[in-house]
Structure formats: structure tokens, C-alpha cells
Design a protein around this motif. Structure first.
Motif, short mmCIF file in Angstrom:
data_model
loop_
_atom_site.label_atom_id
_atom_site.label_comp_id
_atom_site.label_asym_id
_atom_site.label_seq_id
_atom_site.Cartn_x
_atom_site.Cartn_y
_atom_site.Cartn_z
N ALA A 15 21.77 61.81 40.71
CA ALA A 15 22.04 62.95 41.59
C ALA A 15 23.16 62.61 42.57
O ALA A 15 24.03 63.45 42.84
N ALA A 16 23.16 61.38 43.10
CA ALA A 16 24.22 60.97 44.03
C ALA A 16 25.57 60.92 43.31
O ALA A 16 26.60 61.32 43.88
N ILE A 17 25.59 60.47 42.06
CA ILE A 17 26.83 60.48 41.28
C ILE A 17 27.32 61.91 41.14
O ILE A 17 28.50 62.19 41.35
N GLY A 18 26.42 62.81 40.79
CA GLY A 18 26.79 64.21 40.60
C GLY A 18 27.36 64.86 41.86
O GLY A 18 28.25 65.69 41.78
N ASP A 21 28.40 61.29 46.20
CA ASP A 21 27.91 60.75 47.46
C ASP A 21 27.88 59.22 47.41
O ASP A 21 26.87 58.62 47.03
N ARG A 22 28.97 58.59 47.81
CA ARG A 22 29.08 57.13 47.76
C ARG A 22 28.07 56.43 48.65
O ARG A 22 27.54 55.39 48.30
N ALA A 27 23.31 52.92 48.90
CA ALA A 27 21.95 52.70 49.39
C ALA A 27 20.97 52.47 48.25
O ALA A 27 19.92 51.86 48.45
N LEU A 28 21.30 52.94 47.06
CA LEU A 28 20.39 52.84 45.91
C LEU A 28 20.64 51.62 45.03
O LEU A 28 19.86 51.37 44.11
N LEU A 113 18.81 49.59 42.18
CA LEU A 113 19.36 49.26 40.87
C LEU A 113 20.06 47.91 40.96
O LEU A 113 20.89 47.70 41.86
N THR A 114 19.70 46.99 40.04
CA THR A 114 20.32 45.66 40.05
C THR A 114 21.25 45.45 38.86
O THR A 114 22.13 44.60 38.92
N ARG A 115 21.05 46.22 37.80
CA ARG A 115 21.89 46.04 36.61
C ARG A 115 21.92 47.34 35.83
O ARG A 115 20.90 48.01 35.67
#
Length: 137
Positions: A15-18, A21-22, A27-28, A113-115
Motif C-alpha cells: 500500500a505504501a508503494i502504491g 509513501d517513502r 518504517a516497514l 521486512l528484512t529480505r
């Protein structure tokens, strides 16, 4: 974290990509995130590490292509979330369109998200990025 929370974290990421929203994206993701995009002969192929690498990837993507992505299915087990989706776009340098069915294998630890390992149609993207003999179409 629970599988449901991991899936929600990944949905929030897309959703942030869409939204472009950097701040929400950063933050994720973990400080040491690793994002692997396979292939060669197209602008985004490579391995990106950390917040600086993520920023570089986002800058390169916005400069080199217009794209929309649609995550369609989320499958999770433990700290892994597989996302099945579809992307459509155009490489700006060539004005060539592409369509891409993809899977992202995403690792989520402690709510971040780590990878990210992408499994994508690298040939479709390389074809769209390829210049014709006379230059961009």
C-alpha cells in the motif's frame, strides 16, 4: 509475530508503494533490508541493501519506468510471506510496455521486512528496456 500480522505488514508495504509513501516504506523495512531483483539488461536488476539501497531502488525505478503493481495473493508460513502479483508498465527510455507476472518471497521479522527476493519475468523487462538499432521507439 503471527502469520496474520506478517501478512498485514506486507500488505501495508505494498500500500505504501502504491501511494509513493517513502516514510511509510522505511518504517516497514529493517535497517539492513536486502532486496534482490534478478536479471540483467534492465534498469532495476541488482541487489539493494539497507535504507540507502531502498532509496536508490525507488529513485531508479521512478526515473526509469512507469509501473503499476497488483499483489493478488498472500501465502504465509512462519516468517515468510509469498506474494503473487502482476505488474504492467513502460520503460521510459524506450517507451516500450511490459507485463509481468511475479512472486515476491518476503521475510518479516519483528514487524519489519528484512529480505525481498523477486521472481519475475526478466525477459519481458529486458525486452522493454532494449533499445532498437535506431534508439528509443
Amino acid at each position: 509475530m503471527s502469520i496474520e500480522k506478517n501478512i498485514q505488514t506486507v500488505k501495508d508495504f505494498f500500500a505504501a508503494i502504491g501511494r509513493g509513501d517513502r516514510e511509510a516504506l522505511l518504517a516497514l523495512v529493517a535497517e539492513d533490508i536486502e532486496w534482490i531483483i534478478p536479471g540483467k539488461d534492465w534498469p532495476l536488476a541488482g541487489t539493494y541493501r539497507g535504507h540507502a539501497g531502498l532509496a536508490d531502488l525507488l529513485d531508479t525505478a521512478s526515473r526509469s519506468m512507469d509501473t503499476s503493481t497488483e499483489p493478488r495473493e498472500f501465502v504465509a508460513q512462519g516468517d515468510r510471506v509469498l506474494v503473487v502479483g502482476f505488474a504492467r508498465g513502460m520503460v521510459k527510455a524506450t517507451n516500450k510496455p511490459f507485463e509481468d507476472d511475479w512472486i515476491f518471497a518476503i521475510t518479516v521479522q519483528d514487524g519489519r521486512l528484512t529480505r525481498i527476493q523477486e521472481y519475475i519475468d526478466t525477459q519481458a523487462l529486458a525486452r522493454a528496456a532494449q533499445m532498437d538499432a535506431s534508439g528509443p521507439v
